[in-house]
Enzyme design. Structure first.
Site, mmCIF file in Angstrom:
data_model
loop_
_atom_site.group_PDB
_atom_site.id
_atom_site.type_symbol
_atom_site.label_atom_id
_atom_site.label_comp_id
_atom_site.label_asym_id
_atom_site.label_seq_id
_atom_site.Cartn_x
_atom_site.Cartn_y
_atom_site.Cartn_z
ATOM 1 N N HIS A 213 43.104 32.922 42.067
ATOM 2 C CA HIS A 213 42.100 33.889 41.611
ATOM 3 C C HIS A 213 41.810 33.758 40.123
ATOM 4 C CE1 HIS A 213 46.004 36.045 41.207
ATOM 5 N NE2 HIS A 213 45.477 36.455 40.074
HETATM 6 C C1 UD1 Z 1 43.573 40.978 37.870
HETATM 7 C C2 UD1 Z 1 44.356 40.665 36.593
HETATM 8 C C3 UD1 Z 1 45.198 39.417 36.807
HETATM 9 C C4 UD1 Z 1 46.115 39.596 38.003
HETATM 10 C C5 UD1 Z 1 45.295 40.009 39.227
HETATM 11 C C6 UD1 Z 1 46.230 40.350 40.371
HETATM 12 C C7 UD1 Z 1 43.253 41.284 34.473
HETATM 13 C C8 UD1 Z 1 42.562 40.768 33.277
HETATM 14 N N1 UD1 Z 1 43.440 40.400 35.475
HETATM 15 O O1 UD1 Z 1 42.706 39.892 38.122
HETATM 16 O O2 UD1 Z 1 46.019 39.214 35.662
HETATM 17 O O3 UD1 Z 1 46.755 38.372 38.262
HETATM 18 O O4 UD1 Z 1 44.515 41.177 38.929
HETATM 19 O O5 UD1 Z 1 45.611 40.210 41.603
HETATM 20 O O6 UD1 Z 1 43.617 42.435 34.519
HETATM 21 N N2 UD1 Z 1 37.435 42.961 43.346
HETATM 22 C C9 UD1 Z 1 37.145 43.581 44.544
HETATM 23 N N3 UD1 Z 1 38.005 44.542 45.002
HETATM 24 C C10 UD1 Z 1 39.110 44.914 44.319
HETATM 25 C C11 UD1 Z 1 39.391 44.292 43.102
HETATM 26 C C12 UD1 Z 1 38.543 43.318 42.624
HETATM 27 O O7 UD1 Z 1 36.153 43.268 45.196
HETATM 28 O O8 UD1 Z 1 39.853 45.783 44.817
HETATM 29 C C13 UD1 Z 1 36.534 41.880 42.858
HETATM 30 C C14 UD1 Z 1 35.440 42.389 41.936
HETATM 31 O O9 UD1 Z 1 34.311 41.630 42.164
HETATM 32 C C15 UD1 Z 1 36.000 42.075 40.540
HETATM 33 C C16 UD1 Z 1 36.815 40.796 40.793
HETATM 34 O O10 UD1 Z 1 37.326 40.943 42.107
HETATM 35 O O11 UD1 Z 1 34.987 41.893 39.590
HETATM 36 C C17 UD1 Z 1 37.957 40.614 39.798
HETATM 37 O O12 UD1 Z 1 38.819 41.776 39.780
HETATM 38 P P1 UD1 Z 1 39.618 42.181 38.436
HETATM 39 O O13 UD1 Z 1 40.502 43.338 38.722
HETATM 40 O O14 UD1 Z 1 38.678 42.308 37.302
HETATM 41 O O15 UD1 Z 1 40.478 40.896 38.129
HETATM 42 P P2 UD1 Z 1 41.449 40.070 39.063
HETATM 43 O O16 UD1 Z 1 40.874 38.704 39.224
HETATM 44 O O17 UD1 Z 1 41.789 40.858 40.272
HETATM 45 N N1 UDP Z 2 50.257 39.036 47.581
HETATM 46 C C1 UDP Z 2 50.038 39.756 48.749
HETATM 47 N N2 UDP Z 2 48.971 39.411 49.535
HETATM 48 C C2 UDP Z 2 48.122 38.392 49.220
HETATM 49 C C3 UDP Z 2 48.365 37.659 48.031
HETATM 50 C C4 UDP Z 2 49.433 38.020 47.225
HETATM 51 O O1 UDP Z 2 50.795 40.672 49.071
HETATM 52 O O2 UDP Z 2 47.174 38.138 49.986
HETATM 53 C C5 UDP Z 2 51.402 39.419 46.731
HETATM 54 C C6 UDP Z 2 52.350 38.280 46.432
HETATM 55 O O3 UDP Z 2 53.328 38.161 47.454
HETATM 56 C C7 UDP Z 2 52.934 38.702 45.104
HETATM 57 C C8 UDP Z 2 51.786 39.431 44.435
HETATM 58 O O4 UDP Z 2 50.895 39.811 45.472
HETATM 59 O O5 UDP Z 2 54.015 39.601 45.258
HETATM 60 C C9 UDP Z 2 51.096 38.509 43.476
HETATM 61 O O6 UDP Z 2 49.893 39.069 43.111
HETATM 62 P P1 UDP Z 2 48.674 38.219 42.529
HETATM 63 O O7 UDP Z 2 48.756 36.807 42.963
HETATM 64 O O8 UDP Z 2 47.440 38.972 42.871
HETATM 65 O O9 UDP Z 2 48.850 38.376 40.960
HETATM 66 P P2 UDP Z 2 49.741 37.652 39.846
HETATM 67 O O10 UDP Z 2 51.164 37.626 40.299
HETATM 68 O O11 UDP Z 2 49.160 36.285 39.628
HETATM 69 O O12 UDP Z 2 49.517 38.509 38.643
#
Ligand code: UD1
Ligand code: UDP
Length: 367
Positions: A213
Site C-alpha cells: 500500500h
Molecule cells: C496509512 C498510514 C501508513 C500505514 C497504513 C496502515 C499514514 C501517513 N499512512 O496508510 O503508515 O502503513 O495506514 O494500513 O498515516 N481508504 C479507504 N478506506 C479506509 C481507509 C483508506 O477507502 O478505511 C482509501 C482512501 O482512498 C484513502 C487511501 O485509502 O485516501 C489511503 O488511506 P490513508 O489512511 O490516507 O493511508 P494508508 O495508505 O492507509
Molecule cells: N493485516 C490484516 N489484514 C490484511 C492486511 C494486513 O489483518 O488484509 C494486518 C497484518 O497482519 C498486520 C497489520 O495488519 O498485523 C499490518 O498493517 P498494514 O500492512 O496495513 O500496515 P503497516 O504495518 O505497514 O503499518
C-alpha cells in the site's frame, strides 16, 4: 511523574489505522487484567473507516474505541490537522494523565501533538524506528512523535540505538515488539476460528501472499503493473492479494490480463491474515507489520522496498529487500531458499513487550 500515589488514573490511547487497532487491543487487554481500577479510554481518529479496514478488527479483537472522530481520508495536512483539532477537544474534556500513541501514522502524530501542547505526557509505542528516508511521510511522523514523547517504548535494540544516536536517553525503554506478543496471543484463536484456507480453496495448495500500500508503489498504475508482472509466470503458484483500498483504486485501472494468476481479494481480518501468513510459501510485502509477522512465523519474505526499519528481520536469510525493479524481484525469487536456522526472536524479546509497557505505564502513573 505524578505526585498523588494511589489516586484514580486515566489513560487515553489514540488509534486511527488497522495496525494500531491490533496493538492497542493487545495492550488494553493486559492493562485491564493487571490494573483493573485504571480507566483506559480509546480514541479512533477515523483515518481507517471502511468496514474491512476498521469494524472487522473491532469485532474480531473485541476492541471498541470510546470515541470515533470520523476524520476520514484526505491530504496529510487535512488528515493530521483535522485529527489534531478534534483530539484536542476530547483531551480537554477527559484530561487523561497519559496519552499513548502507536506507530507512525498521521493519527500518531496528531495524537502526540495534541497531548503535548496540553502538557499531557505521551508514551510512544514503536519508538526509535527509522528508515532514514525522509520521503516517507511515516518517517516524519516518527521523528516528530519521538521528539515530543516522554516515554519511548522501543521494540528492538536498533530502535534504542537510533534514539541514542539522536541524543535521547531519558524515557527510553527497550520493551520488545508488541506485534510478537499479539501474534502469540491470537494465533491459537486463529487456528480455532479462521476458515480462510477453505474459503479460498487453499488447503494443500501452495500459494504466495502479497500486500502493498505504499503510495510510491501503488498510486501509479504503470509502476504497480510492472511490480505485479514480476510475480506472474505459468510455473508459479497462486498469489493471494488482500488488497488495501488505496491499492484497489489503482488496480481498477489495470486490465484483468495483467492480473493473471493473482487472486485480488478485499483486506482480510487479522486472524485470517495470520493463517494466510503461516501457510504462504512466500510473502511479498511492503508492510512493516507483515514483514515482521513473516519473520516471526518463519516464512520467507521479499520486502518491496529499498530500506527497512526492521533490519533484524534481514538476519539469517528470511527477509530480503528487493525494491520495486521487476528484474531484481525476479532474480531474488529465483534465488530464494528456505534457511535451515529458525528466525532469531531474541531481538524482539518474545512475550515481554506488553508486560514491560504495562510496567512503564503504571510506574509513570504512580501506581
Ligand atoms: C496509512 C498510514 C501508513 C500505514 C497504513 C496502515 C499514514 C501517513 N499512512 O496508510 O503508515 O502503513 O495506514 O494500513 O498515516 N481508504 C479507504 N478506506 C479506509 C481507509 C483508506 O477507502 O478505511 C482509501 C482512501 O482512498 C484513502 C487511501 O485509502 O485516501 C489511503 O488511506 P490513508 O489512511 O490516507 O493511508 P494508508 O495508505 O492507509
Ligand atoms: N493485516 C490484516 N489484514 C490484511 C492486511 C494486513 O489483518 O488484509 C494486518 C497484518 O497482519 C498486520 C497489520 O495488519 O498485523 C499490518 O498493517 P498494514 O500492512 O496495513 O500496515 P503497516 O504495518 O505497514 O503499518
Amino acid at each position: 511523574m505524578f505526585d498523588v500515589p494511589g489516586a484514580q488514573r486515566k489513560l487515553l490511547s489514540v488509534v486511527g489505522a488497522r495496525p494500531q487497532f491490533i496493538k492497542a487491543a493487545m495492550l488494553s487487554r493486559t492493562l485491564a487484567r493487571e490494573a483493573p481500577g485504571l480507566t483506559h479510554l480509546h480514541l479512533h481518529t477515523g483515518q481507517h473507516y471502511s468496514p474491512e479496514m476498521a469494524e472487522i478488527f473491532f469485532d474480531e479483537l473485541d476492541y471498541h474505541p470510546d470515541f470515533d472522530l470520523k476524520v476520514g481520508s484526505g491530504t496529510h495536512a487535512y488528515q493530521t490537522g483535522k485529527a489534531l483539532i478534534e483530539i484536542e477537544k476530547v483531551l480537554q474534556d477527559e484530561r487523561p494523565d497519559l496519552v499513548i500513541v502507536y506507530g507512525d501514522t498521521n493519527a500518531t502524530l496528531a495524537g502526540a501533538l495534541a497531548a503535548v501542547k496540553l502538557h499531557i505526557p505521551v508514551a510512544h509505542v514503536e519508538a526509535g524506528l527509522r528508515s532514514f528516508n525522509r520521503g516517507m511521510p511515516e518517517e516524519i511522523n516518527r521523528i516528530v512523535t519521538d521528539a515530543v514523547s516522554e516515554i519511548l517504548f522501543c521494540p528492538t535494540p536498533t530502535a534504542v540505538s537510533n534514539l541514542k544516536k539522536e541524543g535521547r536517553k531519558d524515557g527510553v525503554v527497550h520493551t520488545g515488539d508488541i506485534l510478537l506478543d499479539t501474534l502469540n496471543y491470537f494465533l491459537p484463536r486463529a487456528h480455532e476460528t479462521s476458515d480462510v484456507l477453505d474459503r479460498l480453496a487453499l488447503n494443500d495448495q501452495p500459494f504466495w501472499l502479497l500486500t502493498t500500500h505504499r503510495p510510491s508503489n501503488v498510486d501509479d498504475e504503470n509502476k504497480l503493473g510492472m511490480i505485479i508482472k514480476a510475480f506472474i509466470r505459468e510455473d508459479r503458484p497462486r498469489i493471494i492479494f488482500p488488497c488495501h483500498p488505496r491499492t484497489a483504486k489503482t488496480l481498477d485501472k489495470l486490465s484483468s490480463h495483467d492480473l493473471d494468476n493473482i487472486d485480488v481479494i478485499p483486506p482480510v481480518s487479522y486472524l485470517d491474515m495470520l493463517v494466510l501468513e503461516e501457510h504462504a510459501q512466500l510473502i511479498l510485502t511492503y508492510s512493516g507489520g507483515v514483514q515482521r509477522e513473516a519473520y516471526f512465523l518463519g516464512r520467507s519474505c521479499l520486502t518491496l522496498r529499498e530500506e527497512t526499519e526492521w533490519p533484524e528481520t534481514l538476519e539469517g536469510g528470511w527477509n530480503y529487500l528487493v525494491g520495486t525493479d521487476p528484474d531484481t524481484i525476479i532474480k531474488a525469487i529465483d534465488r530464494i531458499r528456505v534457511p535451515e536456522e529458525s528466525p532469531d526472536l531474541e531481538a524482539f524479546e518474545a512475550g515481554k513487550a506488553t508486560e514491560r509497557m504495562q510496567e512503564g505505564i503504571l510506574k509513570a502513573l504512580g501506581l
